[in-house]
Design a protein around this motif. Structure first.
Motif, PDB file in Angstrom:
ATOM      1  N   GLY A   1       0.826  -1.202   0.000  1.00  0.00           N
ATOM      2  CA  GLY A   1       0.000   0.000   0.000  1.00  0.00           C
ATOM      3  C   GLY A   1       0.856   1.244   0.000  1.00  0.00           C
ATOM      4  N   TYR A   2       0.287   2.350  -0.477  1.00  0.00           N
ATOM      5  CA  TYR A   2       1.053   3.582  -0.647  1.00  0.00           C
ATOM      6  C   TYR A   2       1.510   4.148   0.702  1.00  0.00           C
ATOM      7  N   VAL A   3       0.659   4.078   1.732  1.00  0.00           N
ATOM      8  CA  VAL A   3       1.041   4.605   3.039  1.00  0.00           C
ATOM      9  C   VAL A   3       2.210   3.798   3.607  1.00  0.00           C
ATOM     10  N   ALA A   4       2.123   2.468   3.533  1.00  0.00           N
ATOM     11  CA  ALA A   4       3.219   1.622   4.015  1.00  0.00           C
ATOM     12  C   ALA A   4       4.495   1.864   3.205  1.00  0.00           C
ATOM     13  N   GLU A   5       4.347   2.142   1.914  1.00  0.00           N
ATOM     14  CA  GLU A   5       5.519   2.422   1.083  1.00  0.00           C
ATOM     15  C   GLU A   5       6.223   3.695   1.535  1.00  0.00           C
ATOM     16  N   GLN A   6       5.449   4.737   1.849  1.00  0.00           N
ATOM     17  CA  GLN A   6       6.059   5.974   2.335  1.00  0.00           C
ATOM     18  C   GLN A   6       6.741   5.758   3.685  1.00  0.00           C
ATOM     19  N   GLN A   7       6.133   4.946   4.529  1.00  0.00           N
ATOM     20  CA  GLN A   7       6.750   4.654   5.818  1.00  0.00           C
ATOM     21  C   GLN A   7       8.039   3.865   5.632  1.00  0.00           C
ATOM     22  N   ARG A   8       8.035   2.925   4.675  1.00  0.00           N
ATOM     23  CA  ARG A   8       9.259   2.188   4.369  1.00  0.00           C
ATOM     24  C   ARG A   8      10.363   3.131   3.891  1.00  0.00           C
ATOM     25  N   ASN A   9      10.003   4.045   3.008  1.00  0.00           N
ATOM     26  CA  ASN A   9      10.987   4.995   2.500  1.00  0.00           C
ATOM     27  C   ASN A   9      11.531   5.890   3.609  1.00  0.00           C
TER      28      ASN A   9
ATOM     29  N   VAL B   1      11.869   5.032   6.765  1.00  0.00           N
ATOM     30  CA  VAL B   1      12.798   4.215   7.543  1.00  0.00           C
ATOM     31  C   VAL B   1      14.137   4.110   6.824  1.00  0.00           C
ATOM     32  N   LEU B   2      14.100   3.851   5.515  1.00  0.00           N
ATOM     33  CA  LEU B   2      15.342   3.724   4.752  1.00  0.00           C
ATOM     34  C   LEU B   2      16.119   5.037   4.721  1.00  0.00           C
ATOM     35  N   ALA B   3      15.408   6.160   4.535  1.00  0.00           N
ATOM     36  CA  ALA B   3      16.078   7.460   4.489  1.00  0.00           C
ATOM     37  C   ALA B   3      16.720   7.787   5.832  1.00  0.00           C
ATOM     38  N   ALA B   4      15.993   7.554   6.923  1.00  0.00           N
ATOM     39  CA  ALA B   4      16.544   7.834   8.249  1.00  0.00           C
ATOM     40  C   ALA B   4      17.742   6.947   8.536  1.00  0.00           C
ATOM     41  N   THR B   5      17.645   5.677   8.157  1.00  0.00           N
ATOM     42  CA  THR B   5      18.769   4.760   8.366  1.00  0.00           C
ATOM     43  C   THR B   5      19.989   5.196   7.561  1.00  0.00           C
ATOM     44  N   GLY B   6      19.775   5.588   6.302  1.00  0.00           N
ATOM     45  CA  GLY B   6      20.876   6.045   5.469  1.00  0.00           C
ATOM     46  C   GLY B   6      21.549   7.283   6.023  1.00  0.00           C
ATOM     47  N   LEU B   7      20.754   8.239   6.511  1.00  0.00           N
ATOM     48  CA  LEU B   7      21.328   9.460   7.078  1.00  0.00           C
ATOM     49  C   LEU B   7      22.159   9.153   8.320  1.00  0.00           C
TER      50      LEU B   7
ATOM     51  N   ALA C   1      18.346  17.345   8.796  1.00  0.00           N
ATOM     52  CA  ALA C   1      17.686  16.542   7.760  1.00  0.00           C
ATOM     53  C   ALA C   1      16.675  15.568   8.370  1.00  0.00           C
ATOM     54  N   LEU C   2      17.064  14.910   9.471  1.00  0.00           N
ATOM     55  CA  LEU C   2      16.142  13.994  10.138  1.00  0.00           C
ATOM     56  C   LEU C   2      14.928  14.741  10.689  1.00  0.00           C
ATOM     57  N   GLY C   3      15.160  15.925  11.225  1.00  0.00           N
ATOM     58  CA  GLY C   3      14.049  16.731  11.734  1.00  0.00           C
ATOM     59  C   GLY C   3      13.078  17.105  10.631  1.00  0.00           C
ATOM     60  N   ALA C   4      13.618  17.479   9.464  1.00  0.00           N
ATOM     61  CA  ALA C   4      12.755  17.828   8.327  1.00  0.00           C
ATOM     62  C   ALA C   4      11.948  16.614   7.863  1.00  0.00           C
ATOM     63  N   LEU C   5      12.619  15.451   7.772  1.00  0.00           N
ATOM     64  CA  LEU C   5      11.902  14.231   7.382  1.00  0.00           C
ATOM     65  C   LEU C   5      10.799  13.896   8.377  1.00  0.00           C
ATOM     66  N   THR C   6      11.114  14.040   9.661  1.00  0.00           N
ATOM     67  CA  THR C   6      10.118  13.732  10.695  1.00  0.00           C
ATOM     68  C   THR C   6       8.940  14.683  10.617  1.00  0.00           C
ATOM     69  N   TRP C   7       9.208  15.965  10.440  1.00  0.00           N
ATOM     70  CA  TRP C   7       8.135  16.970  10.358  1.00  0.00           C
ATOM     71  C   TRP C   7       7.229  16.689   9.166  1.00  0.00           C
ATOM     72  N   ILE C   8       7.834  16.485   8.021  1.00  0.00           N
ATOM     73  CA  ILE C   8       7.039  16.240   6.809  1.00  0.00           C
ATOM     74  C   ILE C   8       6.287  14.917   6.928  1.00  0.00           C
ATOM     75  N   GLY C   9       6.980  13.864   7.383  1.00  0.00           N
ATOM     76  CA  GLY C   9       6.339  12.558   7.487  1.00  0.00           C
ATOM     77  C   GLY C   9       5.218  12.530   8.504  1.00  0.00           C
ATOM     78  N   THR C  10       5.400  13.251   9.627  1.00  0.00           N
ATOM     79  CA  THR C  10       4.373  13.273  10.660  1.00  0.00           C
ATOM     80  C   THR C  10       3.067  13.847  10.136  1.00  0.00           C
ATOM     81  N   HIS C  11       3.151  14.894   9.335  1.00  0.00           N
ATOM     82  CA  HIS C  11       1.938  15.521   8.808  1.00  0.00           C
ATOM     83  C   HIS C  11       1.402  14.780   7.581  1.00  0.00           C
TER      84      HIS C  11
END
Length: 383
Positions: free
Chosen positions: A14-22, A24-30, A82-92
């Motif tokens: 599903g699209y929501v799970a895909e964004q959550q997967r991305n 996780v991968l982005a945060a792990t990479g950073l 960068a992590l803060g920006a990802l968290t802010w955008i992802g949370t909303h």
């Protein structure tokens, strides 16, 4: 060695799970941008400046390097930003209460699309799903058409649980007397496992359900299958279903009682019970007193409903049942309980402690405040 692992979270449907997967991968990479160099330089420094390496520069008076300080502080700071920006955008963006605007990364939700509404109820220890748009209900099985937005309304009948289909979307709490929501979409056909990921008692280990992603025709056939079943979820059938049970098979109901979901949230599934909304109206008028208040108190009883009906869940403890833990292993530092080794002894009034009789306190040097049927307090509390 990892061949038997199923990384279901990393293979979303599903699209929501895909964004959550991305995310996780982005945060792990950073984070690896810092972790990998730190580990590498730790090994390099340990090797280069070992005691036997006479070629390494030894400067005991060294105490500061502006270049090194800038590097040490700038890199982590940029990663935190960068992590803060990802968290802010992802949370909303991934707020479970927020309706979907996209079916996937390339397609918007068509204008006028009606989401599929599913009312999910966590019970002991099974899941009940109501489809208000189709008038059907299911137990431990839920289905949705591919590429159609889904709006879950989630609650519980007893303790807290969590609604979680890893390939569909994130985990959302189910709480008695409250409603949470989850908006999601399934983008390909298949069958996946859903579960409660919050421990809720003896039957928690079997609290799974199947989620089916179907074509539109397949979903219509699934609905027709439910409508052709003989089951009807009347009030009596619901009260029977509410009783604690484990490893329930999937079942279908061609209809269910009108207003059932509202009565579940209102914590008043039985007709003689007072709903939360009615209680709030009484409170808004200043409350009740006297005989009316006493009558209202009786109608508001909810937590002890299983005990009153003789359907106490296995392993249940107070406050409703007034009983202590049933485990066979006594915690360290605590005296043996009267029902130790025989959980049924409390119902028979048996005792395993010398000098204890039904309804009487133990007579002994460490027996202050201890009575039959209750949990024995730690020794230090007794003292």
């Amino acid at each position: 060695m990892l061949g038997g692992c199923n990384f279901v979270v990393l293979h979303p449907a599903g699209y929501v799970a895909e964004q959550q997967r991305n995310l996780v991968l982005a945060a792990t990479g950073l984070m690896l941008l810092i972790i990998v160099p730190v580990i590498a330089f730790t090994l390099i420094f340990a090797w280069r400046y070992r005691a036997t390496n006479e070629d390494a520069v030894y400067d005991p008076e060294w105490h500061h390097s502006t270049q090194l300080e800038v590097l040490i502080w700038t890199a982590p700071l940029m990663i935190i930003i960068a992590l803060g920006a990802l968290t802010w955008i992802g949370t909303h963006t991934l707020d479970p209460f927020r309706p979907l605007s996209k079916l996937d990364a390339k397609r918007d939700v068509p204008a006028g699309t009606q989401p599929l509404e599913i009312e999910a109820v966590a019970m002991d220890w099974k899941w009940l799903f109501l489809y208000p748009q189709y008038g059907i209900a299911t137990v431990n099985e839920v289905a949705a058409p591919v590429d159609r937005p889904i709006r879950f309304k989630i609650t519980a009948t007893d303790v807290m649980n969590t609604f979680y289909v890893p390939t569909l979307a994130g985990m959302v709490y189910a709480m008695p007397g409250m409603q949470t929501q989850l908006h999601a979409v399934i983008n390909r056909e298949g069958a996946w496992e859903g579960r409660s990921a919050h421990y809720s008692g003896a039957g928690f280990s079997n609290m799974f359900f199947k989620f089916h992603g179907l074509t539109n025709d397949g979903f219509d056939q699934w609905v027709a299958k439910a409508k052709s079943s003989s089951g009807e979820l009347s009030q009596e059938a619901y009260l029977k279903l509410e009783e604690p049970s484990e490893a329930e098979p999937a079942r279908y109901y061609k209809s269910y009682m009108q207003g059932l979901y509202d009565r579940i949230i209102g914590m008043c599934p039985r007709p003689e019970q007072m709903c939360v909304g009615e209680m709030m109206k009484i409170d808004a008028r200043g409350g009740a007193s006297g005989a009316e208040a006493a009558a209202n108190y009786d109608r508001l009883q909810y937590d002890n409903r299983m005990v009153d009906r003789g359907n106490e869940a296995p392993g249940a403890t107070g406050p409703a049942s007034g009983t202590g833990p049933h485990g066979q292993t006594q915690p360290q530092g605590m005296r043996p309980r009267p029902d130790m080794g025989n959980p049924d002894s409390r119902a028979k009034g048996e005792s395993a402690l010398p000098g204890q009789e039904k309804g009487r306190d133990v007579k002994g040097p460490d027996s202050k405040g201890q009575s039959e049927g209750g949990q024995i307090a730690p020794k230090q509390l007794n003292e």
